[in-house]
Scaffold this active site. Structure first.
Site, PDB file in Angstrom:
ATOM      1  CD  GLN A   1      -3.257   0.790   1.643  1.00 35.11           C
ATOM      2  OE1 GLN A   1      -3.485  -0.262   2.196  1.00 35.11           O
ATOM      3  NE2 GLN A   1      -4.183   1.676   1.388  1.00 35.11           N
ATOM      4  CG  PHE A   2       1.484   3.693  -3.683  1.00 40.73           C
ATOM      5  CD1 PHE A   2       1.433   5.059  -3.897  1.00 40.73           C
ATOM      6  CD2 PHE A   2       0.538   2.881  -4.304  1.00 40.73           C
ATOM      7  CE1 PHE A   2       0.469   5.612  -4.733  1.00 40.73           C
ATOM      8  CE2 PHE A   2      -0.419   3.426  -5.145  1.00 40.73           C
ATOM      9  CZ  PHE A   2      -0.466   4.796  -5.359  1.00 40.73           C
ATOM     10  CB  THR A   3      -2.191   5.177  -0.512  1.00 44.79           C
ATOM     11  OG1 THR A   3      -2.679   4.033   0.175  1.00 44.79           O
ATOM     12  CG2 THR A   3      -2.481   5.051  -2.007  1.00 44.79           C
TER      13      THR A   3
END
Length: 146
Positions: free
Chosen positions: A78-80
């Site tokens: 989850q790069f967010t």
């Protein structure tokens, strides 16, 4: 690295109609990799999460870990988690590692967890995923590498 760790009764991740990972009781780990992360941060975070004492003992006190109880882990990239929302209304992701850096560290995290004896399921890196979970507690903890 940064992780949102949720104690779950069950969790699964799907890509389209395909279930790519599913667990019973354990931890759902949403894992973000920062631009300057390396294997050292990965090792620290994996060990910290696997040994977090966030499961109840016989007296109802959070005193047991995933490893103590032999529970499972579902790891979803989850790069967010590295969104910067300080300016404007659209998040910036400049602190997130690019895919060519993030994916090997994501896979290394899963490999390290398995090396500790954790049954680890995964999502699919870079895919649009649906994550379903039954949060136990609820218990949600944010863990970051040094």
């Amino acid at each position: 690295m940064k992780a949102v760790v949720q104690r779950v009764k069950s969790a699964k991740v799907t890509v389209g109609d395909e279930v790519t990972g599913e667990i019973g009781p354990g931890l759902l780990v949403l894992l973000g990799v920062a631009r300057n992360d390396a294997e050292e941060q990965c090792r620290y975070l994996c060990d910290k999460i696997a040994n977090l004492r966030i499961f109840e003992d016989a007296e109802g006190k959070m005193n047991r870990s995933l490893l103590d109880l032999g529970l499972q882990m579902l790891v979803v990239s989850q790069f967010t988690l590295y969104a910067d929302c300080r300016k404007g209304r659209r998040p910036s992701f400049v602190d997130a590692a690019p895919p060519e850096t993030a994916e090997p560290l994501y896979l290394k995290f899963v490999e390290m967890a398995r090396g500790l004896g954790v049954s680890a399921a995964t999502g699919r890196f870079g895919a649009m995923m649906d994550v379903a979970l039954v949060n136990g507690g609820p218990v949600t903890i944010i863990v970051e590498s040094a």
